[in-house]
Design a protein around this motif. Structure first.
Motif, short mmCIF file in Angstrom:
data_model
loop_
_atom_site.label_atom_id
_atom_site.label_comp_id
_atom_site.label_asym_id
_atom_site.label_seq_id
_atom_site.Cartn_x
_atom_site.Cartn_y
_atom_site.Cartn_z
N PRO A 39 -7.55 -11.20 -6.20
CA PRO A 39 -6.94 -11.00 -7.52
C PRO A 39 -5.76 -10.04 -7.50
O PRO A 39 -4.76 -10.27 -8.19
CB PRO A 39 -8.10 -10.44 -8.35
CG PRO A 39 -9.33 -10.95 -7.70
CD PRO A 39 -9.01 -10.98 -6.24
N VAL A 40 -5.85 -8.97 -6.72
CA VAL A 40 -4.74 -8.02 -6.67
C VAL A 40 -3.50 -8.67 -6.05
O VAL A 40 -2.38 -8.49 -6.54
CB VAL A 40 -5.16 -6.76 -5.87
CG1 VAL A 40 -3.94 -5.90 -5.54
CG2 VAL A 40 -6.17 -5.95 -6.66
N ILE A 41 -3.69 -9.45 -4.99
CA ILE A 41 -2.56 -10.15 -4.37
C ILE A 41 -1.97 -11.15 -5.36
O ILE A 41 -0.74 -11.27 -5.50
CB ILE A 41 -3.01 -10.87 -3.09
CG1 ILE A 41 -3.45 -9.84 -2.03
CG2 ILE A 41 -1.89 -11.74 -2.53
CD1 ILE A 41 -4.03 -10.46 -0.79
N THR A 42 -2.83 -11.89 -6.06
CA THR A 42 -2.36 -12.86 -7.04
C THR A 42 -1.53 -12.21 -8.13
O THR A 42 -0.51 -12.76 -8.58
CB THR A 42 -3.57 -13.57 -7.68
OG1 THR A 42 -4.34 -14.20 -6.65
CG2 THR A 42 -3.14 -14.61 -8.69
N LEU A 43 -1.95 -11.04 -8.55
CA LEU A 43 -1.25 -10.33 -9.62
C LEU A 43 0.05 -9.70 -9.12
O LEU A 43 1.04 -9.65 -9.85
CB LEU A 43 -2.17 -9.25 -10.19
CG LEU A 43 -1.75 -8.56 -11.49
CD1 LEU A 43 -1.63 -9.57 -12.61
CD2 LEU A 43 -2.76 -7.48 -11.85
N ALA A 44 0.05 -9.22 -7.88
CA ALA A 44 1.19 -8.46 -7.37
C ALA A 44 2.38 -9.33 -6.97
O ALA A 44 3.53 -8.92 -7.14
CB ALA A 44 0.75 -7.62 -6.17
N VAL A 45 2.12 -10.52 -6.44
CA VAL A 45 3.20 -11.33 -5.89
C VAL A 45 4.28 -11.66 -6.93
O VAL A 45 5.46 -11.39 -6.71
CB VAL A 45 2.64 -12.62 -5.24
CG1 VAL A 45 3.74 -13.62 -4.98
CG2 VAL A 45 1.92 -12.27 -3.94
N PRO A 46 3.94 -12.25 -8.09
CA PRO A 46 5.02 -12.57 -9.05
C PRO A 46 5.65 -11.33 -9.67
O PRO A 46 6.82 -11.37 -10.07
CB PRO A 46 4.31 -13.43 -10.11
CG PRO A 46 2.88 -13.08 -9.99
CD PRO A 46 2.63 -12.74 -8.57
N ILE A 47 4.90 -10.21 -9.79
CA ILE A 47 5.45 -9.00 -10.37
C ILE A 47 6.44 -8.33 -9.41
O ILE A 47 7.42 -7.73 -9.83
CB ILE A 47 4.31 -8.03 -10.75
CG1 ILE A 47 3.45 -8.62 -11.86
CG2 ILE A 47 4.87 -6.68 -11.18
CD1 ILE A 47 4.17 -8.85 -13.16
N SER A 48 6.18 -8.45 -8.12
CA SER A 48 7.05 -7.80 -7.13
C SER A 48 8.43 -8.45 -7.05
O SER A 48 9.40 -7.80 -6.64
CB SER A 48 6.40 -7.82 -5.75
OG SER A 48 6.28 -9.15 -5.26
N ALA A 49 8.52 -9.72 -7.42
CA ALA A 49 9.77 -10.46 -7.23
C ALA A 49 10.95 -9.88 -8.04
O ALA A 49 11.98 -9.54 -7.45
CB ALA A 49 9.55 -11.93 -7.57
N PRO A 50 10.86 -9.76 -9.37
CA PRO A 50 12.01 -9.19 -10.09
C PRO A 50 12.29 -7.75 -9.72
O PRO A 50 13.44 -7.32 -9.72
CB PRO A 50 11.60 -9.33 -11.57
CG PRO A 50 10.13 -9.47 -11.56
CD PRO A 50 9.78 -10.15 -10.29
N LEU A 51 11.24 -6.99 -9.40
CA LEU A 51 11.44 -5.60 -8.99
C LEU A 51 12.23 -5.54 -7.68
O LEU A 51 13.14 -4.71 -7.53
CB LEU A 51 10.09 -4.91 -8.84
CG LEU A 51 10.09 -3.40 -8.60
CD1 LEU A 51 10.80 -2.69 -9.74
CD2 LEU A 51 8.66 -2.88 -8.46
N ALA A 52 11.90 -6.41 -6.74
CA ALA A 52 12.63 -6.45 -5.47
C ALA A 52 14.08 -6.90 -5.68
O ALA A 52 15.00 -6.36 -5.05
CB ALA A 52 11.92 -7.39 -4.50
N GLN A 53 14.29 -7.87 -6.56
CA GLN A 53 15.65 -8.34 -6.81
C GLN A 53 16.54 -7.23 -7.38
O GLN A 53 17.69 -7.05 -6.96
CB GLN A 53 15.62 -9.53 -7.77
CG GLN A 53 15.07 -10.80 -7.16
CD GLN A 53 14.97 -11.93 -8.16
OE1 GLN A 53 14.77 -11.72 -9.35
NE2 GLN A 53 15.12 -13.16 -7.68
#
Length: 319
Positions: free
Chosen positions: A179-193
């Motif tokens: 669940p933590v991986i599922t939640l983190a992956v889409p949230i990390s994308a705009p932050l990384a961009q």
């Protein structure tokens, strides 16, 4: 500075009031009646008079404007009402379901921040153009993956195919890995961009060239001079993403069958438990407003120019 802080607090309270008002209106116009859904069941054997008494006990027989003022007053006193389906105070339901959701959200946000920082800084340090371009393309891939699909794919691969992580009766912490991986992956994308763009922009500033001319290494310049200035835009988007994090946590909990606000929300929607839904909306809005208020208060501390500007405006208003 005090004027800046009070202004931000005033805006936060206004947003909370708007969230409460809009959610109240939308929940009132929903078709159906939660009280009738529960108490009009023939198996309960209640007469129409008894059902009318139940409506009066829950305040459902009052005009809408009276219900609004009554509910708003109760919220201001910390009384979130009673769940019609569970027959207990809403605060009791939230006290048992909110901590698991908060834990999942915080762990997901921490992992998302680690992934975003790793992608951004590695892409800035690497000398290989093809590898740098590949790392910078990862956020676009992450942001296009639906949360529910990613959760199902992780279960299929890690639980059913590799059998590394069980999904049936897992341990308390083992059950949070997917669940933590599922939640983190889409949230990390705009932050990384945002971080990648900010780092690229800051590296073109004259002070970076001066630091390099004095003999500082590329990694040293990145960590000591570029990072702090590049973090400011990322801090703003991080506050906005926290609101999405709560919504993502609800979906993730539903996919993995976890106890928390996700399961509570699903039950409240199925039963049209308005008091529970109202409380969840307000709590989600409060979390969103609170983290963004914290970001606004941290900005002047991280950027002295904003602190000086806020102080100047405050003195000008006083004069």
């Amino acid at each position: 500075m005090s004027r800046y802080v009070s202004g931000r607090f005033g805006q936060a309270l206004l947003v909370l009031w708007a969230a409460f008002t809009v959610s109240f209106i939308l929940l009132q116009v929903l078709p159906g009646d939660a009280i009738l859904i529960k108490f009009q069941n023939p198996d309960m054997g209640l007469s129409p008079a008894q059902i009318a008494d139940m409506r009066a006990a829950y305040g459902a027989d009052m005009p809408v404007w009276q219900q609004y003022l009554h509910t708003l007053g109760n919220f201001l006193r910390g009384d979130l009402g009673y769940s019609i389906q569970a027959g207990v105070p809403v605060t009791e339901l939230l006290s048992s379901n909110f901590p698991p959701t908060l834990r999942l959200a915080l762990m997901g946000f921490a992992l998302a921040a680690v992934v975003a920082f790793a992608l951004a800084f590695l892409s800035s340090l690497l000398h290989f153009g093809w590898l740098k371009n590949a790392l910078q393309a990862v956020p676009s891939l992450f942001i296009s993956i639906p949360t529910f699909w990613l959760g199902i794919a992780l279960i299929q691969f890690f639980s059913f195919h590799l059998r590394w992580i069980p999904v049936i009766n897992p341990g308390e912490w083992v059950g949070l890995i997917l669940p933590v991986i599922t939640l983190a992956v889409p949230i990390s994308a705009p932050l990384a961009q945002i971080l990648i763009r900010s780092i690229d922009q800051v590296q073109t500033q004259p002070f970076v060239a001066v630091a390099r001319a004095k003999g500082a290494s590329r990694s040293g310049v990145l960590w000591r001079h570029v990072a702090r200035n590049a973090l400011l835009p990322a801090l703003t988007i991080a506050g906005l993403l926290f609101g999405e994090l709560i919504a993502g946590a609800l979906i993730t909990e539903t996919v993995f069958g976890l106890n928390g606000l996700g399961q509570l929300t699903q039950q409240a929607v199925n039963n049209q438990d308005v008091a529970v839904l109202q409380a969840i909306v307000v709590i989600s809005a409060a979390a969103f407003v609170g983290i963004n208020l914290l970001v606004d208060l941290l900005y002047p501390l991280l950027d002295p120019r904003l602190k000086a500007s806020a102080s100047k405006n405050s003195r000008g208003a006083t004069a």
